[in-house]
Write a protein that holds these residues in place. Structure first.
Motif, PDB file in Angstrom:
ATOM      1  N   MET A   1       0.479  -0.771   0.073  1.00 57.36           N
ATOM      2  CA  MET A   1      -0.209  -0.113   0.775  1.00 57.36           C
ATOM      3  C   MET A   1       1.371   1.305   0.157  1.00 57.36           C
ATOM      4  SD  MET A   1      -2.644   0.979   3.020  1.00 57.36           S
ATOM      5  CE  MET A   1      -4.212  -0.651   2.354  1.00 57.36           C
ATOM      6  N   SER A   2       0.367   2.124  -0.987  1.00 57.69           N
ATOM      7  CA  SER A   2       1.101   3.368  -1.058  1.00 57.69           C
ATOM      8  C   SER A   2       1.173   3.995   0.218  1.00 57.69           C
ATOM      9  CB  SER A   2       0.908   4.167  -1.901  1.00 57.69           C
ATOM     10  OG  SER A   2      -0.628   4.774  -1.956  1.00 57.69           O
ATOM     11  N   TRP A   3       1.509   5.531   0.651  1.00 61.58           N
ATOM     12  CA  TRP A   3       1.760   5.650   1.861  1.00 61.58           C
ATOM     13  C   TRP A   3       0.663   7.293   1.797  1.00 61.58           C
ATOM     14  CZ3 TRP A   3       3.077   6.810   6.470  1.00 61.58           C
ATOM     15  CH2 TRP A   3       2.241   7.933   6.867  1.00 61.58           C
ATOM     16  N   LYS A   4       0.489   7.430   0.489  1.00 69.66           N
ATOM     17  CA  LYS A   4      -1.210   8.039   0.600  1.00 69.66           C
ATOM     18  C   LYS A   4      -1.850   6.902   0.586  1.00 69.66           C
ATOM     19  CE  LYS A   4      -3.255  10.589  -3.394  1.00 69.66           C
ATOM     20  NZ  LYS A   4      -2.972  11.295  -5.051  1.00 69.66           N
ATOM     21  N   GLY A   5      -1.938   6.234   0.043  1.00 69.51           N
ATOM     22  CA  GLY A   5      -2.870   5.190   0.283  1.00 69.51           C
ATOM     23  C   GLY A   5      -3.329   4.857   2.393  1.00 69.51           C
ATOM     24  N   PHE A   6      -1.972   5.050   2.315  1.00 74.46           N
ATOM     25  CA  PHE A   6      -2.334   4.040   4.279  1.00 74.46           C
ATOM     26  C   PHE A   6      -2.460   5.442   4.580  1.00 74.46           C
ATOM     27  CE2 PHE A   6       0.078   4.401   8.533  1.00 74.46           C
ATOM     28  CZ  PHE A   6      -0.141   3.306   8.638  1.00 74.46           C
ATOM     29  N   SER A   7      -2.460   6.516   3.926  1.00 75.75           N
ATOM     30  CA  SER A   7      -2.761   7.337   5.194  1.00 75.75           C
ATOM     31  C   SER A   7      -4.028   7.864   5.485  1.00 75.75           C
ATOM     32  CB  SER A   7      -2.293   8.952   5.092  1.00 75.75           C
ATOM     33  OG  SER A   7      -2.694   8.955   3.397  1.00 75.75           O
ATOM     34  N   LYS A   8      -5.278   7.437   3.835  1.00 75.00           N
ATOM     35  CA  LYS A   8      -6.653   7.274   3.651  1.00 75.00           C
ATOM     36  C   LYS A   8      -7.252   6.621   4.139  1.00 75.00           C
ATOM     37  CE  LYS A   8      -7.022   9.480  -1.183  1.00 75.00           C
ATOM     38  NZ  LYS A   8      -7.124   8.501  -2.725  1.00 75.00           N
ATOM     39  N   SER A   9      -6.888   5.641   4.340  1.00 69.89           N
ATOM     40  CA  SER A   9      -7.317   4.474   5.452  1.00 69.89           C
ATOM     41  C   SER A   9      -7.313   4.951   7.169  1.00 69.89           C
ATOM     42  CB  SER A   9      -6.594   3.319   4.950  1.00 69.89           C
ATOM     43  OG  SER A   9      -5.495   3.150   5.676  1.00 69.89           O
ATOM     44  N   VAL A  10      -6.097   5.610   6.835  1.00 70.17           N
ATOM     45  CA  VAL A  10      -6.350   6.005   8.587  1.00 70.17           C
ATOM     46  C   VAL A  10      -6.491   6.684   8.921  1.00 70.17           C
ATOM     47  CG1 VAL A  10      -4.667   6.964  10.300  1.00 70.17           C
ATOM     48  CG2 VAL A  10      -3.357   5.444   8.787  1.00 70.17           C
ATOM     49  N   SER A  11      -6.484   7.949   8.019  1.00 74.54           N
ATOM     50  CA  SER A  11      -8.422   8.922   8.596  1.00 74.54           C
ATOM     51  C   SER A  11      -9.631   8.434   7.817  1.00 74.54           C
ATOM     52  CB  SER A  11      -7.548   9.978   7.749  1.00 74.54           C
ATOM     53  OG  SER A  11      -8.049   9.705   6.339  1.00 74.54           O
ATOM     54  N   ARG A  12      -9.961   7.251   7.243  1.00 70.27           N
ATOM     55  CA  ARG A  12     -11.141   6.734   7.204  1.00 70.27           C
ATOM     56  C   ARG A  12     -11.358   5.930   8.472  1.00 70.27           C
ATOM     57  NH1 ARG A  12      -9.875   5.922   0.672  1.00 70.27           N
ATOM     58  NH2 ARG A  12     -10.366   8.060  -0.438  1.00 70.27           N
ATOM     59  N   ALA A  13     -10.602   5.604   8.637  1.00 70.54           N
ATOM     60  CA  ALA A  13     -10.353   4.108  10.624  1.00 70.54           C
ATOM     61  C   ALA A  13     -11.914   4.280  11.004  1.00 70.54           C
ATOM     62  CB  ALA A  13      -9.535   4.044  10.670  1.00 70.54           C
ATOM     63  N   PRO A  14     -12.004   5.652  11.675  1.00 74.43           N
ATOM     64  CA  PRO A  14     -13.350   5.814  12.209  1.00 74.43           C
ATOM     65  C   PRO A  14     -14.472   5.516  11.614  1.00 74.43           C
ATOM     66  CG  PRO A  14     -11.293   8.095  12.934  1.00 74.43           C
ATOM     67  CD  PRO A  14     -11.022   7.154  11.162  1.00 74.43           C
ATOM     68  N   GLN A  15     -14.536   6.292  10.406  1.00 74.60           N
ATOM     69  CA  GLN A  15     -16.029   6.335  10.025  1.00 74.60           C
ATOM     70  C   GLN A  15     -15.989   4.512   9.553  1.00 74.60           C
ATOM     71  OE1 GLN A  15     -17.583   8.700   9.401  1.00 74.60           O
ATOM     72  NE2 GLN A  15     -19.629   7.319   9.084  1.00 74.60           N
ATOM     73  N   THR A  16     -15.075   4.118   9.182  1.00 74.20           N
ATOM     74  CA  THR A  16     -15.535   2.390   8.586  1.00 74.20           C
ATOM     75  C   THR A  16     -16.304   2.051   9.844  1.00 74.20           C
ATOM     76  OG1 THR A  16     -13.512   2.862   7.473  1.00 74.20           O
ATOM     77  CG2 THR A  16     -14.241   0.784   7.918  1.00 74.20           C
ATOM     78  N   PHE A  17     -15.604   2.699  11.188  1.00 69.37           N
ATOM     79  CA  PHE A  17     -16.083   1.599  12.466  1.00 69.37           C
ATOM     80  C   PHE A  17     -17.116   1.769  13.144  1.00 69.37           C
ATOM     81  CE2 PHE A  17     -16.653   1.801  17.833  1.00 69.37           C
ATOM     82  CZ  PHE A  17     -15.906   0.408  17.105  1.00 69.37           C
ATOM     83  N   LYS A  18     -17.710   3.479  12.555  1.00 68.76           N
ATOM     84  CA  LYS A  18     -18.966   3.478  12.511  1.00 68.76           C
ATOM     85  C   LYS A  18     -20.148   3.306  11.182  1.00 68.76           C
ATOM     86  CE  LYS A  18     -17.876   8.037  14.560  1.00 68.76           C
ATOM     87  NZ  LYS A  18     -17.906   9.708  13.656  1.00 68.76           N
ATOM     88  N   ALA A  19     -19.494   3.030  10.614  1.00 73.75           N
ATOM     89  CA  ALA A  19     -20.575   2.834   9.348  1.00 73.75           C
ATOM     90  C   ALA A  19     -20.811   1.366   9.813  1.00 73.75           C
ATOM     91  CB  ALA A  19     -19.488   2.790   7.657  1.00 73.75           C
ATOM     92  N   LYS A  20     -19.655   0.396  10.011  1.00 71.45           N
ATOM     93  CA  LYS A  20     -19.830  -0.895  10.988  1.00 71.45           C
ATOM     94  C   LYS A  20     -21.125  -1.168  11.393  1.00 71.45           C
ATOM     95  CE  LYS A  20     -16.665  -4.398   9.258  1.00 71.45           C
ATOM     96  NZ  LYS A  20     -15.698  -4.604   9.237  1.00 71.45           N
ATOM     97  N   PHE A  21     -20.884  -0.134  12.511  1.00 69.07           N
ATOM     98  CA  PHE A  21     -22.295  -0.801  13.608  1.00 69.07           C
ATOM     99  C   PHE A  21     -22.799   0.445  13.800  1.00 69.07           C
ATOM    100  CE2 PHE A  21     -17.871  -2.527  15.140  1.00 69.07           C
ATOM    101  CZ  PHE A  21     -18.160  -4.214  15.735  1.00 69.07           C
ATOM    102  N   ASN A  22     -23.249   0.519  12.663  1.00 71.88           N
ATOM    103  CA  ASN A  22     -23.609   1.437  12.297  1.00 71.88           C
ATOM    104  C   ASN A  22     -24.502   2.850  12.917  1.00 71.88           C
ATOM    105  OD1 ASN A  22     -25.969   2.112  10.744  1.00 71.88           O
ATOM    106  ND2 ASN A  22     -27.745   0.917  10.727  1.00 71.88           N
ATOM    107  N   ILE A  23     -23.559   3.748  13.919  1.00 73.35           N
ATOM    108  CA  ILE A  23     -23.499   4.841  14.825  1.00 73.35           C
ATOM    109  C   ILE A  23     -23.170   6.189  13.894  1.00 73.35           C
ATOM    110  CG2 ILE A  23     -21.683   6.057  16.183  1.00 73.35           C
ATOM    111  CD1 ILE A  23     -20.559   3.500  16.880  1.00 73.35           C
TER     112      ILE A  23
END
Lengths: 415, 261
Positions: A1-23
């Motif tokens: 994974m590129s650095w850009k891709g990595f930083s994107k996935s880090v910044s999306r992490a909280p929202q991914t979590f929320k989406a998963k648990f529907n928060i």
């Protein structure tokens, strides 16, 4: 994974979590969700089509190869066997020359079949497997687009939540104002991107589904005709078999038992084929042997296994035909009644069957389960009878070591 | 391994080493050896036969099974449109019948006439091998004991009872060995002779089962044809179906989600 891709996935992490648990707030587009579900089906089905057509291709090939190999092996059996390979004179006139000729003829037919079928099978490869393969590639690309849309949705939700939070703040500092401005810009961009992908997919996935159907129809039709051709060729070539060696007018099992006669019984009358069971007795004797003496008696006992085995030999009085008729009749009757292979040829053993209801039987021979629901045992095991008939040539039900199952009645002796 | 068994193994190993070194004379029975070699040839051929018989059934099963899965897949692809023309449905039915009825119906006869007789024949081999092993062991014992007698004759021991005892032992070993040898020598050729009548019927049965399978498979498949357009066959023969497939594939590629346009 590129650095850009990595930083994107880090910044999306909280929202991914929320989406998963529907928060919090998550975008849900029912039209898209349904399309995605269908796409997923399509993905797995395409994969299955591809894999299975390949397997099919291989199976037909291996079927033909096994036919040839079987014929080759039986030819080895038919050939006279010499103990001194290097000495051609040592070959005794035995074996089965007609059988060898039949093998050669049969092999020639199967080889011819293989040659005739190979362009057909080739066609399955080029016209079915290859297009399916290509479709699979395209599906993979589309899957990436789906993933991208998912990411954009996360971005969109994330920015939206952030903006809302800032707007709801009562007293905004200068820093907040700046952030607000920035987030508004980001949200604007995310919205655009998300909408673009969402609309694109919603628009084009149905097109894909339609095309897929159009794709599968000619593909299936081709496949069907190829298959039909394969079976047709198989049928034609096999039908043309004209090897005088085989009696094709008789039913499979009937001809088998007719040809077979009592050969199995003859073979099993030999002591060496039961060596491990009868040989045990011999080794017991040997251990006593070490203590000397009683030589004459030992010798007598030693010969005994052979005698007793000979005693078990079938009475050869049956004429071949009545024997065959009876066996096949019994076989087919049982096969029909139980939809299950008949018990392996009755072993010769004479005992009165009409004993009144007894609880247990002792196994005379090893029996290995040949189908589900069969009961395995080894010679000497005591089996508890659950149900049995007066006919030892039928399948009985018994229980051994907690397991219940069926076994051929002629394999046991009633206690 | 029991202690007695272990002792025997050690003794026999020693005997074998001594034989190699030329210390103990080895008994050679050429007639028996010829029979054993013949048996080995037959054993290999029969085991091969068993493997192929199993392989044939397996590949037949694999074929109908994957056919069935292909039919399921196509049926689900066709979706609602499949119900309309009934092709995929009838194809699926034909394939399922082929799998369930034909294969299952042939399975039983195949087992009773091909697989089981061959396996049964092959199942004799472990017993025979056991017997051969035992014969060889007994031969070793006999050779060793004979050697002992020979030594005692050449260089008498102080204990006068030793020689007669050794002679008795050697005689006993000889009897055991000869009984086994005799048994193998008379019975191996019999079994070898029986191999053709024993296994031959299976070959015929296999060919017939194949014939039946091919005939049934073809007739079941051919039934589907009535659901297809009469001109589909023409289209297939002229390769139009393939170009259609290609064309649709291109259309799919042209979708922007597929990286086209």
């Amino acid at each position: 994974m590129s650095w850009k891709g990595f930083s994107k996935s880090v910044s999306r992490a909280p929202q991914t979590f929320k989406a998963k648990f529907n928060i919090g707030e998550n975008t849900k587009d029912p039209v898209y969700i349904d399309a995605e579900r269908r796409f997923q089906e399509l993905e797995t089905e395409t994969k299955k089509l591809h894999d299975e057509s390949k397997k099919y291709f291989d199976a037909i090939n291996s079927m033909l190869t096994h036919q040839i190999e079987f014929s080759k092996s039986i030819q080895e059996i038919y050939k006279p066997i010499s103990g001194r390979m290097s000495d051609p004179d040592s070959v005794i006139a035995e074996g089965n020359p007609e059988g060898i000729r039949a093998c050669e003829e049969y092999e020639a037919i199967v080889r011819d079949l293989q040659d005739t079928l190979s362009p057909e099978l080739e066609m399955i490869e080029t016209r079915i497997i290859k297009p399916a393969d290509e479709l699979l590639e395209i599906v993979k690309i589309i899957r990436k687009v789906l993933t991208k849309r998912q990411h954009k949705q996360l971005d969109f939700d994330r920015h939206r939540t952030a903006l809302k939070k800032l707007q709801d703040k009562k007293e905004k500092t200068l820093k907040d104002e700046k952030a607000l401005y920035k987030i508004e810009g980001e949200l604007e961009q995310a919205t655009q991107e998300f909408n673009y992908f969402n609309e694109l997919l919603k628009d084009e996935l149905p097109k894909l589904f339609k095309l897929e159907r159009e794709f599968i129809r000619p593909l299936f039709q081709s496949f069907y005709y190829m298959q039909l051709n394969v079976f047709y060729t198989l049928h034609e070539k096999m039908q043309a078999i004209n090897i005088g060696y085989f009696d094709l007018t008789l039913d499979v099992e009937e001809a088998f038992s007719k040809k077979r006669g009592d050969i199995q019984e003859q073979a099993e009358a030999l002591t060496i084929v039961h060596f491990r069971t009868s040989g045990n007795r011999a080794s017991n004797l040997n251990s006593r042997h070490n203590k000397y003496g009683k030589k004459a008696e030992e010798a007598k006992k030693y010969g005994k296994p052979a005698e007793s085995a000979a005693g078990e030999a079938p009475p050869p009085a049956y004429t071949a035909t009545t024997n065959a008729g009876e066996t096949s009749l019994g076989m087919s009757a049982i096969a029909k009644a139980k939809a299950k292979p008949p018990p392996p040829k009755p072993k010769p053993k004479a005992f009165a069957a009409a004993t009144p209801q007894v609880e247990t039987v002792t196994a005379l021979y090893d029996y290995e389960a040949q189908a589900e629901g069969d009961l395995s045992f080894s010679a000497g095991d005591v089996v508890e009878i659950i149900q049995r008939t007066g006919n030892e040539n039928e399948w009985w039900t018994g229980k051994l070591r907690g397991k219940t199952g069926q076994f051929p009645g002629n394999y046991v002796k009633i206690n | 391994m029991s202690w007695a068994g272990f002792k025997k193994t050690v003794n026999r190993a020693t005997t074998q080493v001594m034989m190699k070194a030329g210390q103990i004379e080895r008994t050679n029975d050429r007639e028996y050896e010829v029979e054993e070699r013949r048996f080995r040839v037959m054993e290999a051929a029969a085991n091969n036969l068993q493997k192929e018989a199993k392989g044939y059934l397996d590949s037949l099963r694999a074929m109908t099974a994957s056919q069935m899965r292909i039919a399921e897949t196509i049926d689900s692809f066709y979706g609602d449109s499949g119900a309309r023309d009934g092709v995929s449905r009838s194809y699926r039915q034909a394939v399922e019948e082929l799998d369930v009825e034909t294969i299952k119906a042939l399975d039983g006869p195949y087992r009773t006439t091909v697989l089981e007789p061959i396996s049964r024949f092959c199942a004799y081999f472990p017993d025979i091998n056991e017997c051969i092993k035992k014969r060889n062991n007994k031969l070793l014992d006999y050779d060793a004991l004979r050697n002992k007698v020979k030594k005692l004759v050449e260089k008498p021991d102080q204990d006068p009872t030793k020689l007669p005892r050794a002679e008795k032992e050697a005689q006993m070993a000889k009897e055991i060995y000869e009984a086994l040898n005799e048994q193998l020598q008379t019975e191996l050729p019999k079994l070898i002779e029986l191999r053709v009548p024993y296994l031959d019927p299976s070959f015929e049965a296999l060919v017939k089962i194949q014939l039946r399978f091919c005939a049934e498979a073809y007739s079941r498949m051919a039934q589907v044809q009535q659901y297809l357009d009469a001109n589909t066959r023409e289209e297939y023969a002229q390769g139009q179906l393939d170009s259609r497939v290609e064309q649709v594939l291109q259309e799919i590629r042209d979708l922007s989600i597929a990286g086209g346009a």
